[in-house]
Design a protein around this motif. Structure first.
Motif, mmCIF file in Angstrom:
data_model
loop_
_atom_site.group_PDB
_atom_site.id
_atom_site.type_symbol
_atom_site.label_atom_id
_atom_site.label_comp_id
_atom_site.label_asym_id
_atom_site.label_seq_id
_atom_site.Cartn_x
_atom_site.Cartn_y
_atom_site.Cartn_z
ATOM 1 N N PRO A 220 0.393 -0.964 -0.149
ATOM 2 C CA PRO A 220 0.190 -0.372 0.214
ATOM 3 C C PRO A 220 0.853 1.539 0.018
ATOM 4 O O PRO A 220 2.372 1.361 0.423
ATOM 5 C CB PRO A 220 -1.289 -0.151 1.273
ATOM 6 C CG PRO A 220 -0.882 -1.902 1.432
ATOM 7 C CD PRO A 220 0.802 -2.039 1.227
ATOM 8 N N GLU A 243 -3.667 5.718 -5.288
ATOM 9 C CA GLU A 243 -3.561 5.475 -3.671
ATOM 10 C C GLU A 243 -3.944 4.059 -3.366
ATOM 11 O O GLU A 243 -4.886 3.150 -4.286
ATOM 12 C CB GLU A 243 -4.627 5.910 -2.476
ATOM 13 C CG GLU A 243 -4.344 6.029 -1.529
ATOM 14 C CD GLU A 243 -5.211 6.801 -0.394
ATOM 15 O OE1 GLU A 243 -5.430 6.394 0.481
ATOM 16 O OE2 GLU A 243 -6.281 7.288 -1.108
ATOM 17 N N LYS A 245 -4.680 0.742 -1.087
ATOM 18 C CA LYS A 245 -4.350 0.565 0.099
ATOM 19 C C LYS A 245 -4.911 -0.806 0.430
ATOM 20 O O LYS A 245 -4.961 -2.052 -1.104
ATOM 21 C CB LYS A 245 -6.589 0.625 -0.003
ATOM 22 C CG LYS A 245 -6.622 2.577 0.443
ATOM 23 C CD LYS A 245 -8.099 2.641 0.638
ATOM 24 C CE LYS A 245 -8.027 3.998 0.612
ATOM 25 N NZ LYS A 245 -8.464 4.495 1.790
ATOM 26 N N SER A 246 -4.407 -1.716 1.104
ATOM 27 C CA SER A 246 -4.980 -3.192 1.585
ATOM 28 C C SER A 246 -6.299 -3.723 1.221
ATOM 29 O O SER A 246 -7.155 -2.878 1.093
ATOM 30 C CB SER A 246 -4.523 -3.426 3.069
ATOM 31 O OG SER A 246 -5.990 -2.691 4.002
ATOM 32 N N GLU A 248 -8.543 -4.711 3.419
ATOM 33 C CA GLU A 248 -9.399 -4.837 4.151
ATOM 34 C C GLU A 248 -9.853 -3.034 3.746
ATOM 35 O O GLU A 248 -11.216 -2.889 3.771
ATOM 36 C CB GLU A 248 -9.118 -4.327 5.477
ATOM 37 C CG GLU A 248 -9.245 -6.186 6.232
ATOM 38 C CD GLU A 248 -7.076 -6.945 5.444
ATOM 39 O OE1 GLU A 248 -6.585 -5.826 4.674
ATOM 40 O OE2 GLU A 248 -7.100 -8.266 5.347
ATOM 41 N N ASP A 249 -9.406 -2.541 3.932
ATOM 42 C CA ASP A 249 -8.571 -0.793 3.741
ATOM 43 C C ASP A 249 -9.634 -0.431 2.539
ATOM 44 O O ASP A 249 -10.646 0.407 2.004
ATOM 45 C CB ASP A 249 -7.974 -0.383 4.139
ATOM 46 C CG ASP A 249 -7.127 0.251 5.105
ATOM 47 O OD1 ASP A 249 -7.558 -0.083 6.078
ATOM 48 O OD2 ASP A 249 -6.372 0.236 5.193
ATOM 49 N N TYR A 250 -9.521 -1.719 1.074
ATOM 50 C CA TYR A 250 -10.586 -0.828 0.186
ATOM 51 C C TYR A 250 -11.504 -1.648 -0.377
ATOM 52 O O TYR A 250 -12.789 -0.511 -0.179
ATOM 53 C CB TYR A 250 -9.203 -1.990 -1.324
ATOM 54 C CG TYR A 250 -10.081 -2.026 -2.372
ATOM 55 C CD1 TYR A 250 -9.997 -0.677 -3.047
ATOM 56 C CD2 TYR A 250 -11.153 -2.915 -3.173
ATOM 57 C CE1 TYR A 250 -10.582 -0.506 -4.686
ATOM 58 C CE2 TYR A 250 -11.516 -2.785 -4.400
ATOM 59 C CZ TYR A 250 -11.223 -1.827 -5.168
ATOM 60 O OH TYR A 250 -12.001 -1.497 -6.232
ATOM 61 N N ASP A 251 -11.721 -2.477 0.981
ATOM 62 C CA ASP A 251 -13.530 -2.675 0.848
ATOM 63 C C ASP A 251 -14.362 -1.266 1.630
ATOM 64 O O ASP A 251 -15.070 -1.417 1.535
ATOM 65 C CB ASP A 251 -13.901 -3.794 2.033
ATOM 66 C CG ASP A 251 -13.222 -5.210 0.745
ATOM 67 O OD1 ASP A 251 -13.066 -5.403 -0.931
ATOM 68 O OD2 ASP A 251 -12.686 -6.186 1.545
ATOM 69 N N ILE A 252 -13.335 -0.977 2.756
ATOM 70 C CA ILE A 252 -14.335 -0.065 3.726
ATOM 71 C C ILE A 252 -13.924 1.179 2.848
ATOM 72 O O ILE A 252 -15.195 1.779 2.543
ATOM 73 C CB ILE A 252 -12.871 0.435 4.512
ATOM 74 C CG1 ILE A 252 -12.769 -0.387 6.181
ATOM 75 C CG2 ILE A 252 -13.529 1.006 5.033
ATOM 76 C CD1 ILE A 252 -11.897 -0.516 6.915
ATOM 77 N N TRP A 253 -13.699 1.419 2.222
ATOM 78 C CA TRP A 253 -13.979 2.261 1.054
ATOM 79 C C TRP A 253 -14.685 2.384 -0.355
ATOM 80 O O TRP A 253 -15.321 3.313 -0.548
ATOM 81 C CB TRP A 253 -12.177 2.631 0.293
ATOM 82 C CG TRP A 253 -12.132 3.682 -1.146
ATOM 83 C CD1 TRP A 253 -12.248 5.152 -0.078
ATOM 84 C CD2 TRP A 253 -12.340 3.705 -2.027
ATOM 85 N NE1 TRP A 253 -11.994 5.961 -2.019
ATOM 86 C CE2 TRP A 253 -12.339 5.250 -2.715
ATOM 87 C CE3 TRP A 253 -12.383 2.251 -2.788
ATOM 88 C CZ2 TRP A 253 -12.782 4.853 -3.966
ATOM 89 C CZ3 TRP A 253 -12.493 2.438 -4.530
ATOM 90 C CH2 TRP A 253 -13.162 4.354 -4.982
ATOM 91 N N GLU A 256 -17.926 3.050 1.661
ATOM 92 C CA GLU A 256 -17.932 4.484 2.026
ATOM 93 C C GLU A 256 -18.859 5.105 0.780
ATOM 94 O O GLU A 256 -18.588 5.964 0.388
ATOM 95 C CB GLU A 256 -15.954 4.749 2.622
ATOM 96 C CG GLU A 256 -16.197 4.671 3.668
ATOM 97 C CD GLU A 256 -14.638 5.215 3.886
ATOM 98 O OE1 GLU A 256 -14.264 5.541 2.893
ATOM 99 O OE2 GLU A 256 -14.148 5.103 5.431
#
Length: 523
Positions: A220, A243, A245-246, A248-253, A256
């Motif tokens: 990342p 950007e 992302k990992s 997990e963070d990509y799924d959060i994004w 969002e």
């Protein structure tokens, strides 16, 4: 002894791979496997060229020094030597092969877009990037976020330029780490070029064409690039920020973004029943104008005629109707640099910027435009176009009906009918020229890699069921291959599949009947 050691250490450090990689004058090593392969290939060729230069110039200077006339040397009197000619032909061939093998391997890897996990369409536009995620209802524009006052060197703002001056955007492209991400790159105006050095990607964005690229980033982080094709006045203000992302963070994004879309839709709906004051409209309008319009029409509203006309005292913004003003901002103007902002701005922003343009720089029309006015104007425009289209369609329908009466009535599709080889090939060629030729070409050679060849392809000569499924349902691996199940009749699909399996020397002998297409569609 210490002095000699120091010299030796300096020489070693200059010629180590890591030292070369850190030099700003050298090619960057990148953060992907492909970018590292490109770097290694670059260094291999550099050292080969360096060795050739040392040997050739060394031999030349040695010959000039030790075989000069003042030392009594005499020129050789032989005219030609077969051995020498074989050597100076064979040695370059060996060197070229030594460079071609790793180069070909790297190029093949760079073009391998198969089995991607994420597909993103990238569209270049003067002067911003538009990103659209396939299989996700997510798309947005990415615009330079460096304030115009900084790159226009106005007043004291030049002293506060940040680390990423001219390489910062409001919304970066977000991709997941350790996933293969495929890019479909195009343009909606002029030629741009999407260039991210850390990924070893530099692909032209051509209007009317789709070029492909891909990447898989291990770690990342944030990586920056620029448009690398001279695309107009503000070419230098078209940065790229990616950007990574990992997972997990990509799924959060993603979640969002879905929430943001839902909130934007709610806000859009709420703006239709809320009236903004003139001060609110002018403030938001100035902010929107500065971000999206000032680059072409200038902060002063004087524009850059003739390409970008003035808005100060313009008939559009002073004496023109609000309806016409809204229409040109929302839909743009064909054949000019005026883009359509209907998909880039909210109804509230559109209303505000139009209000600002009609009241700034001494225009002072007193007009206040609300979000509901924009929606009504757009709806009226769409309705008018629909009425024109309906009238045109009515005329075309009347002509078609007249032709049908004169000739014969079009028969209803009979799925049980069995067509001959000649009937299917004649009909299939017509369907192919109507629906397929733009991508796969009249010769079946296609436009690889986005539009693969059908001539001699595995699809057109292999399993019929796979071929039918591809035409009916499209391709999940290649987003450019759309589904034709709802665009063509089953008889037309049967004919075009038969044509593709027997044209251009494919000659499989397969005949596909409408009943077979009907059965494949039901699965």
């Amino acid at each position: 002894m210490g002095k000699h050691k120091l010299i030796w250490l300096v020489l070693v450090s200059l010629f180590t791979n890591s030292a070369w990689a850190e030099m700003q004058l050298n090619l960057t090593k990148g953060v992907t496997a492909v970018s590292r392969d490109v770097y290694d290939l670059h260094m291999l060729v550099l050292w080969i060229c360096t060795a050739i230069g040392v040997i050739v110039f060394g031999a030349m200077f040695w010959s000039m020094a030790f075989h000069r006339k003042s030392k009594g040397a005499k020129a050789a009197d032989f005219h030609e030597s077969t051995k020498v000619e074989i050597l100076w032909t064979a040695i370059p061939i060996v060197i070229l092969i030594a460079m071609a093998v790793p180069a070909t391997t790297t190029l093949i890897a760079m073009e391998d877009n198969t089995n991607s996990d994420v597909t993103i369409q990238i569209t270049g536009s003067q002067w911003k990037w538009h990103y659209k995620y396939f299989d996700q209802d997510i798309e947005y524009y990415s615009v330079l976020s460096t304030p115009p006052e900084q790159y226009q060197n106005q007043q004291e703002t030049t002293a506060i330029k940040g680390e990423h001056y001219l390489l910062e955007v409001d919304k970066p492209l977000v991709i997941p780490a350790n996933k293969k991400v495929r890019f479909l790159i195009t343009s909606d105006d002029v030629i741009h070029s999407w260039w991210v050095p850390a990924f070893a990607i530099k692909q032209d964005a051509n209007p009317g064409f789709i070029n492909e690229a891909w990447t898989r980033v291990d770690e990342p982080g944030i990586y920056r690039g620029q448009c690398a094709e001279l695309c107009g006045k503000d070419h230098g203000f078209m940065p790229i920020v990616v950007e990574v992302k990992s997972a997990e963070d990509y799924d959060i994004w993603l979640n969002e973004q879905q929430q943001r879309i839902a909130q934007a839709a709610s806000a859009e709906q709420a703006s239709l029943t809320t009236a903004m004051s003139k001060a609110e409209l002018m403030q938001l309008g100035k902010t929107t104008y500065t971000a999206y319009c000032s680059a072409c029409h200038q902060p002063s509203g004087l524009g850059l005629p003739p390409a970008f006309p003035a808005l100060k005292g313009s008939p559009i913004t002073t004496t023109g109707t609000i309806q016409d003003h809204i229409n040109i901002v929302f839909n743009g103007k064909t054949g000019t640099g005026m883009q359509a902002y209907g998909k880039q701005l909210s109804l509230k922003e559109l209303a505000a910027v139009i209000t600002y343009e009609r009241n700034a720089w001494g225009n002072n029309t007193g007009d206040l435009v609300q979000a509901s006015d924009v929606k009504s104007a757009v709806a009226s425009s769409v309705e008018g176009k629909a009425q024109e289209a309906t009238a045109s369609l009515a005329i075309e329908t009347a002509v078609e009906e007249a032709v049908e009466i004169i000739t014969e009535e079009v028969p209803v599709e009979d799925l049980s009918k069995v067509y001959s080889h000649d009937e299917l090939m004649t009909m299939g060629e017509k369907v192919y020229l109507k629906a397929c030729v733009a991508c796969h070409q009249p010769t079946g050679a296609g436009l690889p890699p986005a539009f693969p060849a059908l001539k001699g392809s595995v699809i057109a000569t292999g399993d019929i069921t796979v071929h039918l499924d591809m035409v009916i349902n499209g391709s999940k691996k290649n987003a450019a291959m759309t589904a034709f199940g709802s665009q063509l009749t089953k008889t037309e699909i049967a004919a075009v599949v038969t044509y593709e399996r027997n044209a251009w020397g494919n000659n499989t002998g397969d005949l596909v009947q409408p009943a077979a297409v009907d059965a494949a569609s039901a699965k």
